[in-house]
Design a protein around this motif. Structure first.
Motif, PDB file in Angstrom:
ATOM      1  N   CYS A  88       0.721  -1.164   0.200  1.00 57.17           N
ATOM      2  CA  CYS A  88      -0.167   0.001   0.103  1.00 57.17           C
ATOM      3  C   CYS A  88       0.862   1.317   0.139  1.00 57.17           C
ATOM      4  CB  CYS A  88      -0.753  -0.073   1.146  1.00 57.17           C
ATOM      5  SG  CYS A  88      -2.053   1.224   1.422  1.00 57.17           S
ATOM      6  N   TYR A  90      -0.048   4.077   1.498  1.00 58.33           N
ATOM      7  CA  TYR A  90      -0.077   4.753   2.972  1.00 58.33           C
ATOM      8  C   TYR A  90       0.780   3.833   3.730  1.00 58.33           C
ATOM      9  CZ  TYR A  90      -4.223   6.484   0.205  1.00 58.33           C
ATOM     10  OH  TYR A  90      -4.945   6.978  -0.542  1.00 58.33           O
ATOM     11  N   CYS A  92      -0.057   3.160   7.537  1.00 59.00           N
ATOM     12  CA  CYS A  92      -0.743   3.059   8.884  1.00 59.00           C
ATOM     13  C   CYS A  92       0.141   2.215   9.544  1.00 59.00           C
ATOM     14  CB  CYS A  92      -1.992   2.455   8.683  1.00 59.00           C
ATOM     15  SG  CYS A  92      -2.938   3.347   7.471  1.00 59.00           S
ATOM     16  N   CYS A  95      -0.841  -1.209  10.417  1.00 64.55           N
ATOM     17  CA  CYS A  95      -1.215  -2.109   9.408  1.00 64.55           C
ATOM     18  C   CYS A  95      -0.620  -3.488   9.486  1.00 64.55           C
ATOM     19  CB  CYS A  95      -0.719  -1.417   8.163  1.00 64.55           C
ATOM     20  SG  CYS A  95      -1.123  -2.637   6.574  1.00 64.55           S
ATOM     21  N   LYS A 170      -9.112   3.812   1.830  1.00 63.98           N
ATOM     22  CA  LYS A 170      -8.992   5.142   2.588  1.00 63.98           C
ATOM     23  C   LYS A 170      -8.611   6.383   1.632  1.00 63.98           C
ATOM     24  CE  LYS A 170      -7.101   3.727   6.941  1.00 63.98           C
ATOM     25  NZ  LYS A 170      -6.536   2.463   7.056  1.00 63.98           N
TER      26      LYS A 170
HETATM   27  S1  SF4 Z   1      -4.268  -0.077   7.040  1.00 68.00           S
HETATM   28 FE1  SF4 Z   1      -3.244   1.637   6.014  1.00 68.00          FE
HETATM   29  S2  SF4 Z   1      -1.170   0.995   4.936  1.00 68.00           S
HETATM   30 FE2  SF4 Z   1      -2.464  -0.656   5.407  1.00 68.00          FE
HETATM   31  S3  SF4 Z   1      -3.481  -1.408   3.689  1.00 68.00           S
HETATM   32 FE3  SF4 Z   1      -4.849  -0.209   4.845  1.00 68.00          FE
HETATM   33  S4  SF4 Z   1      -4.520   1.989   4.068  1.00 68.00           S
HETATM   34 FE4  SF4 Z   1      -2.729   0.772   3.466  1.00 68.00          FE
END
Ligand code: SF4
Length: 331
Positions: A88, A90, A92, A95, A170
Motif C-alpha cells: 500500500c 499509505y 498506517c 497495518c 482510505k
Molecule cells: S491499513 Fe493503511 S497502510 Fe495498510 S492497507 Fe490499509 S490503508 Fe494501506
C-alpha cells in the motif's frame, strides 16, 4: 513515484504493463523471472523500504481467489478475497501487512484476464449471494489511476445481481468511479478514523474531511457507500474522541442510506505483532494495553467488548437503519 520498476519477463509485453511503464519514463526498468525472488527474500527491512518502495509488475499464477479470513465477511453466503496488488501507498502504523510481508515493495499483478476468468467461474458456480473483497492485501483505490483496477473489474459484475464486490479504501482516488455507471452490487467501503488517529497513526492517508468529501461525491453519483471502523483504537479520551467522530460523520453524510457498517477493535495475529514490534520497538500502540486474547494480540477481552458495544450503541443512536457487523479476527 517509482525510481526502480522490476518487471517479470512473462508480463513484459502485456498492455497493462506497457501502460504503467509509460507513466514512469524515468524509472530504471529491471527484468526479473518471478516476483517472489524479490518480494519473499529474507532479511529485508520493511520500514526502510516503505520510505521509497520499488514497484514489481508480475503475474499471479494461481490461488487468485481465496476464501476470506476469519470474520471478514458481511452478509453474503459465500465470501472470497482477491488481490490485484500487494502492499500500500499509505503507512498506517497498525497495518498488519507490515507483519505479514517481508517486503514493502508494491506488487501489481497485471494478468487481469486470469482474475476475471476465475471471478466469473466462481460467480457462475452458485446462485447464492457471493461477495468478493478486493482490499485485503492493499488499498483498493489508492493506486487506481495507475492500475485502472475499477475500470477493469467493475463492469464484470454488471450482469450478476447475486455477486458483490467490496472496494475497501482510505483513498480519495475516485475519478474513475465518477466516470462510470454506478452498479448496485459494488460496495465502496471507506475506512474512517477520528482526526486524532489519522494524524498519529495513518501516515500519508487523506484526511478525514477529504475522505468524507469523496464519500459525498460518490453517493451523489449513485454509488453504494459502506463505513468501516476498524481498527477502533483505545486512545486517550476515547469516548469523547469517538463520539465527536461519529457525530461528525453523520453531520457530513446526512440521512441518505448507507450500505453497512463494520466495527472491529485493534487486534493482530501474534506472529504479525512480533514482526511489527521488531520494526517499531518503541511504538506505544504496539505495546500498551495489549495481551494475548483468543489467539491474537488485542485489548483485554472485557475492554474490547466494552469499546465495541459502546461504539455500536452510539452508532445505532445516530442511525437505527444501517446494519452493523462486528469483526473479530484478522487472518
Ligand atoms: S491499513 Fe493503511 S497502510 Fe495498510 S492497507 Fe490499509 S490503508 Fe494501506
Amino acid at each position: 513515484m517509482y525510481s526502480i520498476i522490476y518487471v517479470e519477463e512473462s508480463v513484459r509485453d502485456m498492455p497493462q504493463t506497457i501502460e504503467i511503464l509509460n507513466r514512469y519514463q524515468n524509472a530504471a526498468i529491471v527484468d526479473c523471472s518471478h516476483y517472489g525472488e524479490l518480494f519473499n527474500r529474507r532479511k529485508q527491512n520493511f520500514r526502510t523500504q516503505k520510505k521509497e518502495p520499488t514497484l514489481i509488475i508480475a503475474r499471479k499464477e494461481n490461488k487468485r481467489i481465496l476464501p476470506i479470513p476469519g470474520e471478514y465477511a458481511i452478509d453474503a453466503k459465500h465470501n472470497f478475497y482477491f488481490s490485484h496488488m500487494l502492499n500500500c501507498l499509505y503507512d498506517c502504523r497498525y497495518c498488519f501487512l507490515q507483519g505479514m510481508f517481508r517486503s514493502a515493495s508494491h506488487v501489481i499483478f497485471v494478468n487481469y484476464s486470469d482474475f476475471k476468468t476465475d471471478l466469473t467461474s466462481h460467480i457462475e458456480n452458485t446462485e447464492d449471494s457471493i461477495c468478493f473483497y478486493s482490499g485485503y492485501d492493499c488499498d483498493s483505490l489508492a493506486l487506481d489511476p495507475i492500475t485502472d483496477f475499477t475500470r477493469n473489474f467493475i463492469p464484470l459484475f454488471k450482469p450478476y445481481q447475486h455477486a458483490f464486490l467490496e472496494l475497501r479504501t482510505k483513498s480519495t482516488q475516485i475519478r474513475n468511479l465518477l466516470t462510470m455507471e454506478p452498479l448496485p452490487n459494488i460496495i465502496c467501503a471507506f475506512s474512517l478514523s477520528p482526526n486524532e488517529i489519522v494524524g498519529k497513526y495513518e501516515a500519508k492517508t487523506p484526511s478525514l474531511n477529504a475522505r468524507l468529501a469523496a464519500i459525498s461525491s460518490l453517493r451523489d453519483a449513485g454509488w453504494n457507500i459502506a463505513l468501516r471502523f476498524d481498527p477502533i483504537i483505545f486512545v486517550d479520551d476515547f469516548y469523547t474522541v469517538y463520539k465527536q467522530f461519529f457525530h461528525q460523520i453523520y453531520a457530513a453524510l446526512g440521512s441518505r442510506s448507507i450500505h453497512s457498517i463494520t466495527l472491529g477493535s485493534f487486534r493482530l495475529p501474534k506472529i504479525f505483532h512480533k514482526n511489527m514490534k521488531r520494526l517499531y520497538p518503541d511504538e506505544p500502540l504496539l505495546i500498551n494495553g495489549l495481551s494475548l486474547t483468543n489467539g491474537q494480540i488485542a485489548y483485554e477481552e472485557n475492554l474490547e467488548k466494552k469499546l465495541i458495544s459502546w461504539c455500536e450503541n452510539t452508532l445505532k443512536n445516530l442511525d437505527s437503519v444501517t446494519p452493523v457487523y462486528i469483526q473479530r479476527s484478522t487472518v
